[in-house]
Each structure stands twice: as structure tokens, then as C-alpha cells.
Design a protein around this motif. Sequence first.
Motif, mmCIF file in Angstrom:
data_model
loop_
_atom_site.group_PDB
_atom_site.id
_atom_site.type_symbol
_atom_site.label_atom_id
_atom_site.label_comp_id
_atom_site.label_asym_id
_atom_site.label_seq_id
_atom_site.Cartn_x
_atom_site.Cartn_y
_atom_site.Cartn_z
ATOM 1 N N GLU A 1 -3.612 4.485 -6.790
ATOM 2 C CA GLU A 1 -2.887 3.924 -5.865
ATOM 3 C C GLU A 1 -1.752 4.387 -4.804
ATOM 4 O O GLU A 1 -1.961 4.569 -3.637
ATOM 5 N N ASN A 2 -1.106 5.094 -5.870
ATOM 6 C CA ASN A 2 -0.091 5.383 -5.197
ATOM 7 C C ASN A 2 0.646 7.295 -5.651
ATOM 8 O O ASN A 2 1.213 7.647 -5.616
ATOM 9 N N ASP B 1 -8.992 -4.723 -7.133
ATOM 10 C CA ASP B 1 -8.541 -3.589 -6.558
ATOM 11 C C ASP B 1 -7.181 -3.507 -8.110
ATOM 12 O O ASP B 1 -6.465 -3.467 -7.702
ATOM 13 N N HIS C 1 -7.093 -7.206 -0.550
ATOM 14 C CA HIS C 1 -6.824 -6.104 -0.808
ATOM 15 C C HIS C 1 -5.814 -5.247 -1.059
ATOM 16 O O HIS C 1 -4.373 -5.884 0.378
ATOM 17 N N HIS C 2 -4.724 -5.258 -1.893
ATOM 18 C CA HIS C 2 -3.212 -4.794 -2.285
ATOM 19 C C HIS C 2 -2.101 -5.939 -1.560
ATOM 20 O O HIS C 2 -1.097 -6.254 -1.562
ATOM 21 N N GLY D 1 0.783 -1.364 -0.154
ATOM 22 C CA GLY D 1 0.074 0.104 -0.319
ATOM 23 C C GLY D 1 0.912 1.000 -0.120
ATOM 24 O O GLY D 1 1.866 1.424 0.427
ATOM 25 N N SER D 2 0.044 2.487 -0.146
ATOM 26 C CA SER D 2 0.810 3.098 -0.385
ATOM 27 C C SER D 2 1.221 3.860 0.791
ATOM 28 O O SER D 2 1.007 3.430 1.529
ATOM 29 N N GLY E 1 -4.610 -7.638 -9.943
ATOM 30 C CA GLY E 1 -5.939 -6.099 -9.345
ATOM 31 C C GLY E 1 -6.645 -6.649 -9.897
ATOM 32 O O GLY E 1 -7.161 -5.411 -10.252
ATOM 33 N N SER F 1 -2.756 -0.803 -10.684
ATOM 34 C CA SER F 1 -3.514 -0.961 -9.332
ATOM 35 C C SER F 1 -1.561 -1.850 -8.820
ATOM 36 O O SER F 1 -1.004 -1.148 -9.521
ATOM 37 N N TRP F 2 -1.620 -2.322 -7.935
ATOM 38 C CA TRP F 2 -0.125 -3.597 -6.682
ATOM 39 C C TRP F 2 0.185 -4.100 -7.744
ATOM 40 O O TRP F 2 -0.695 -4.581 -7.939
#
Length: 475
Positions: free
Chosen positions: A336-337, A301, A432-433, A215-216, A298, A292-293
Motif C-alpha cells: 500500500e505505501n 484490499d 477501496h481504502h 491512499g498513498s 482490509g 492494508s490501510w
Amino acid sequence: MKINFKKACFGILFISICNLSIAQKVNTEDSLMLRNLYDMALLNGNSYDWLDTLSNKIGGRLSGSVEAEQAVRFTKEELEKLGFDKVWLQPVMVPKWTRGFKEYAFIESGEGEETVTTDICALGGSVATSEIGLKAEVIEVQGIEDLERYGRDQIEGKIVFYNRPMKANLIHTFEAYGGCVDQRYAGAMEAAKFGAVGVIVRSMNLKNDDFPHTGSMTYGDTPIKDRIPACAISTNGADYLSSTLKIQPDLQFYFKQSCKVYPDVQSHNVIAEITGSQYPNKYMVVGGHLDSWDLGDGSHDDGAGCVQSMEVLRLLKLTNYKPKHSIRVVLFMNEENGLRGGTEYAEQAKLKNEQHVFALESDSGGFTPRGFSFDTNEANFKQVLSWKALFKPYLIHYFEMGGSGADIGPLKDDNIVLAGLRPDSQRYFDYHHAASDTFDAVNKRELELGAATMASLVYLFDKYGTKTSLDPVKN
């Protein structure tokens, strides 16, 4: 003047019957339209096949990556095939961060006595460790506020282990997420102020498993030389580390990561439009974020939100519905970031004096839809509540005032209705992530139900319009 009460009563009855017939006709038309949208999505939908390509042929789509640009090209081509009035790319500068080689970590209890490997991943935006990695003692805290309690004397030279879990007794899982995500986002920045040499963060996950969730994060204005590496540890790993610390407080934790930050690069939002028949200069938006990550592909998400949003326009076109307003699908880059795509779209809309009246975002996974949350005035919300009976046959019951979505948030003003699709969220943070966010975790039927639910709301707002707070509410 004499009044014929018999004729007057008959006239009133006739008018009432006519009004009732008109109301029933409108309700029937809307019911049939929604039924048509759900039928097409479930029997002849495209969303699942699109997601298959995004997930399995392209993969994780981190901003600035080759995969992100492949996703831009793929979705643009698919939207062009559907024959919408306009399809284009909107340039946007995005951050570029790479993970590098797979991270490695172990817990060492006693000098060289025993090591236990554990699952970690670098947080998005983190600096790397040195080439030989980082090993230090660990201090466990329950959140950023704990740092002050321990102070520099106990923290300096150590790795701070943030172990505040998501609260399992909160039914709204996004509330549980919000209650502890600050330690992931700002934990390294704050720990560095106390002399910490690194950060480990418990994954934002309600499930006990071995998947670390990225995550960011931010360093704020911390000088580059003072930035410390930050990683996430799986929930199982966090529990093991915490229990071992109770037995051996002086244990050592080692981790190595080779992530890197590069200069910003150009990417794009992907946009398609059906031009409105009555109000071509009033815009309605439906969208999700295309990036996405990189750990998984992804799918939840937010591949799910992207393909559902594309499907909304496809379904409306297939019904031969002629929208009054111009309706756009926007696939935002870099939610996301950085949120650069959503910010750029709103800035360009303002520069062009575009009037946006409605925006709907799907960014909570491809699970069974439950309803929507709205950021709007009371008049619009009352109008939404008057539509509840239309959604009841599809088990859509959640209509609440609240948040909408990160990417459409920059569009907020006094004249727009912002809405967010709200699927069942109980399993969302399992994926998630994390590397577990893959295509096989998405149920085809649930994904398609979400697309039809979104298309239904867009249809109703297009047909009946939005209301100012002074407008009378018709139920």
C-alpha cells in the motif's frame, strides 16, 4: 511399389481416432481436475474462515503496525498447519506512519456565521496540521494540470481542493481510478510549489457516500519544512464543498489531523512452498499483499487475495496433485505505501539465481471472478486461450493481455508469465481504502470461486509449462 489405399486410409483413420482419444483424455482429465478444485473450494473451503480472523480478530494491517505483525504470525501458523514442504518469513524493512487521533473538518461559510462538519481522512504519509488545525480559503481545481493555469497569485495561502472525479462512463473501473489518482498521490507535492498551505482530494470512489478514502501520497524531494498536510474528503463532502464554493468563493475550510511518520521498521513477507517433483528449481508464485490501510479491516484490499492464495496451495495439496514446479504462496508486506515486500522478494530471488516462470496475483477484491489479465508473450497467451473451454462452465470468460499485479511486477523478465485475477470490479472502489472495507462486504461464495479459479490456472500452467516466443503453439 504398390500402395494399398484401403489399408492406408484405415491407418490414417486409426491414427486420427487415437489422437482424438488422447486429446479427449487430456481434456477430460483437466476438466475433472478443475471440477474437483471448484467443488473443494465451495464445499470445504478455508478462505472465508481465514479472512474472518484477519478482518475481525486482527483488523486493519497498516505496515509497521502491531496488527500487521499479528497477521504475519497468524498466516505463518496457518500455513504450517497445512504441512507444506517449507514455510518461512522473509525480513523486509517497511515504512511506519500512524494516523493518530481521528481527523476533524468543517466548512465555514461567512465569518463565524455557519459551520458544516464534513468527513475527511489523512492521506497515507501526510504530515500533520498544527495542534490547532488549519483554516484557509479554498481553491477548487480539476487536477494537477490546473495549478499552472491558476498560478501562485491565486493559490498561495489557500487550500487546494482537487475535485476531478472518477469517470463513471468507463466500464473498466481501474481505468477510471488511474485517470484521477495522480491528484491524490502527487497533489500535495505539486500544490506546495505554488504556495498552497494544504490539500483536500476528492475520494477515489464511484459511489456517492460519506466515506473518505485514504491512499498513498508522496512529497518527492520537497524539504520537510515545506510539506503541507493532505486529506481526502468523501464524495458527498466533495460535492457539497464544490457547490458551496460556487455560492461563496471566499468560504473557509478547517481541518485537523495528527498523523506522524516514524523511522522504518522490520516486518516480513510470509512464504510457503510445495517443492516441485520435476523442476524443483523453477518457481511459480501466487500471492496478495498482507498489509492494508487502517480505516477498515482490509477485507477486499487485500485480505481476500491473501486467503485465496493460501487456499490455492491447500486445494492442490488436497487433490494429491504433485506439481512439476515448486509452487509458492507469498503474502507480501507493504504494497500500500511502499511496495517493499514485492521489491525485496524479487531482489532476493535474483541474488539466489531463482528462476521464476509464473506469478499470479489477486489484488482486485473478493468479488465474482471474471478471468485474468496477462503480461506475457504471444505464445503463452495463445496457450491460455486454448484453455478457455475449461473455464466456461464456471462463467470465466475474460482473458486479456494487460497488467498483472504490483507485488509480482518486480519479477518481470523475458521468461516469466505474469497474471492478475480479474474479478467484477464495479463495486470495488466503493470499499477501496475506506472504512467500509470490512468483512461483511465480502461474499463467501464469490471469494471461494476466486480461489478455485486461481488454483485452476496455476494447475494448468504447472502441467503444461510456459512457452518462449519461439515455441510452437498447440491448440
